[in-house]
Design a protein around this motif. Structure first.
Motif, PDB file in Angstrom:
ATOM      1  N   THR A 170       3.144  42.202 -10.953  1.00 38.11           N
ATOM      2  CA  THR A 170       4.535  41.712 -10.320  1.00 38.11           C
ATOM      3  C   THR A 170       5.303  42.901 -10.008  1.00 38.11           C
ATOM      4  OG1 THR A 170       4.872  40.187 -12.170  1.00 38.11           O
ATOM      5  CG2 THR A 170       6.835  41.161 -11.277  1.00 38.11           C
ATOM      6  N   LYS A 171       4.863  44.466 -10.456  1.00 37.76           N
ATOM      7  CA  LYS A 171       5.551  45.540  -9.780  1.00 37.76           C
ATOM      8  C   LYS A 171       4.929  45.689  -8.568  1.00 37.76           C
ATOM      9  CE  LYS A 171       6.545  50.031 -10.913  1.00 37.76           C
ATOM     10  NZ  LYS A 171       6.485  50.761  -9.480  1.00 37.76           N
ATOM     11  N   GLU A 176       6.518  43.519  -5.936  1.00 39.49           N
ATOM     12  CA  GLU A 176       7.954  44.076  -5.993  1.00 39.49           C
ATOM     13  C   GLU A 176       7.953  45.417  -4.991  1.00 39.49           C
ATOM     14  OE1 GLU A 176       9.600  44.610  -9.629  1.00 39.49           O
ATOM     15  OE2 GLU A 176      10.876  42.870  -9.617  1.00 39.49           O
ATOM     16  N   THR A 220       7.567  36.099 -16.315  1.00 43.75           N
ATOM     17  CA  THR A 220       7.444  37.289 -15.287  1.00 43.75           C
ATOM     18  C   THR A 220       8.735  37.875 -14.962  1.00 43.75           C
ATOM     19  OG1 THR A 220       7.564  35.997 -13.201  1.00 43.75           O
ATOM     20  CG2 THR A 220       5.252  36.092 -14.283  1.00 43.75           C
ATOM     21  N   GLY A 221       8.655  39.159 -14.732  1.00 42.55           N
ATOM     22  CA  GLY A 221       9.945  39.583 -14.277  1.00 42.55           C
ATOM     23  C   GLY A 221      10.998  39.777 -15.391  1.00 42.55           C
ATOM     24  N   SER A 279       0.845  35.131 -12.731  1.00 42.32           N
ATOM     25  CA  SER A 279       2.032  35.976 -12.144  1.00 42.32           C
ATOM     26  C   SER A 279       1.596  35.835 -10.475  1.00 42.32           C
ATOM     27  CB  SER A 279       2.054  37.535 -12.315  1.00 42.32           C
ATOM     28  OG  SER A 279       2.253  37.593 -13.731  1.00 42.32           O
ATOM     29  N   LYS A 295       2.220  42.322 -15.519  1.00 43.39           N
ATOM     30  CA  LYS A 295       3.529  43.362 -15.456  1.00 43.39           C
ATOM     31  C   LYS A 295       2.916  44.332 -14.118  1.00 43.39           C
ATOM     32  CE  LYS A 295       5.819  43.758 -19.657  1.00 43.39           C
ATOM     33  NZ  LYS A 295       6.276  44.745 -20.799  1.00 43.39           N
ATOM     34  N   ASN A 317       7.827  36.308  -8.954  1.00 44.25           N
ATOM     35  CA  ASN A 317       8.671  37.024 -10.147  1.00 44.25           C
ATOM     36  C   ASN A 317       9.809  36.093 -10.738  1.00 44.25           C
ATOM     37  OD1 ASN A 317       9.580  39.056 -11.526  1.00 44.25           O
ATOM     38  ND2 ASN A 317      10.576  40.090  -9.660  1.00 44.25           N
ATOM     39  N   ASN A 318      10.139  36.709 -11.762  1.00 48.52           N
ATOM     40  CA  ASN A 318      11.429  35.570 -12.514  1.00 48.52           C
ATOM     41  C   ASN A 318      10.924  34.235 -12.726  1.00 48.52           C
ATOM     42  OD1 ASN A 318      13.018  38.143 -12.791  1.00 48.52           O
ATOM     43  ND2 ASN A 318      13.676  37.764 -10.798  1.00 48.52           N
TER      44      ASN A 318
END
Length: 282
Positions: free
Chosen positions: A48-49, A52, A233-234, A265, A45, A270-271
């Protein structure tokens, strides 16, 4: 006794790791000048953040544990005469298993290293099952190795990615495929095999995933599984759809759904999602 070692890409809840006495050696993640230990300083997490929040920032670089780290861990476990069974992620995504193999040749005690050819919860299932066998004190090393071989043979892992960009930037897929993906926004699904990540499906938009799920559910409806896992992920919207569909087909199954590791990840972006199973083999 037989001690079980794995790496941090084996997605196993901390409580189970502690209960079974599994030793986990972390991979490394570097972002610019910062270095992190996977599942200690950073998780999926957080990674991924970071991606982003910093789309134009330094791309994460993953690396395997050092041979010295492995040797130190192995020697600490074999000092009293115990044997180590070291079970690791696919060499398609990391040199971790090769570092472990080299360390096993240097270590003082008896160390057996296994390349499962899988990652994430698939790896975690093989590791936890092996630890349970080892902790029972009813199985010798050869018997546990035989069980590991059967689990590997009966395991399947599919990864769905909303973009190939991360796999390209991480050097895990050819640049040509990545350029195509960037131009037409391909959604892709790979099956993780011992020697390759086999492209199963590609298409534009989320319907690609939905159509694949329909065919996948139809193909497995008559199977019997000892393990079913979903990682992502995401956004968890589609992973929850997968869990619901699989739960309808296998109402008595315990379906584990977890956010994946920082290492995975980094590669999937993401996603993304993964569906993992192990057929009943005994």
């Amino acid at each position: 006794m037989i001690k079980i070692v794995t790496d941090s890409t084996a997605l196993i809840p901390d409580k189970i790791v502690e209960e079974l006495g599994i030793k986990v050696i972390p991979l490394n993640v570097s972002i610019g000048e910062q270095s992190f230990k996977d599942d200690i300083d950073i998780n999926g997490k957080k990674l991924t953040k970071n991606l982003e929040d910093n789309p134009k920032g330094d791309f994460p670089i993953t690396s395997q544990p050092s041979i010295g780290d492995f040797v130190e861990l192995y020697n600490s476990l074999t000092a009293n005469g115990d044997t180590v069974l070291s079970i690791h992620m696919t060499d398609l995504l990391s040199g971790t298993v090769h570092a472990a193999q080299q360390a096993a040749q240097i270590a003082d005690g008896t160390v057996k290293v296994i390349n499962t050819h899988f990652i994430d919860q698939s790896l975690g299932h093989i590791v936890t099952s092996s630890a349970k066998l080892a902790n029972s004190n009813e199985y010798n090393l050869d018997e546990i190795l035989s069980a590991v071989d059967k689990m590997i043979e009966n395991t399947n892992l599919y990864i769905g990615a909303s973009t190939l960009e991360n796999l390209v930037r991480g050097g895990r897929i050819s640049k040509a495929k990545g350029i195509i993906s960037k131009l037409i926004n391909l959604h892709v699904i790979f099956e993780v095999l011992p020697k390759d990540m086999d492209l199963q499906v590609k298409g534009r938009g989320k319907k690609t995933f939905t159509k694949w799920l329909d065919k996948y559910c139809e193909s497995i409806k008559d199977e019997q599984f000892e393990f079913i896992g979903i990682s992502y992920t995401g956004d968890d919207t589609f992973p929850l759809v997968i869990k619901k569909r699989l739960g309808e087909i296998f109402p008595d199954a315990e379906i584990s759904m977890l956010y994946t590791s920082a290492i995975v990840s980094t590669h999937t972006g993401n996603n993304a999602f993964a569906v993992m199973t192990c057929k009943k083999w005994s």
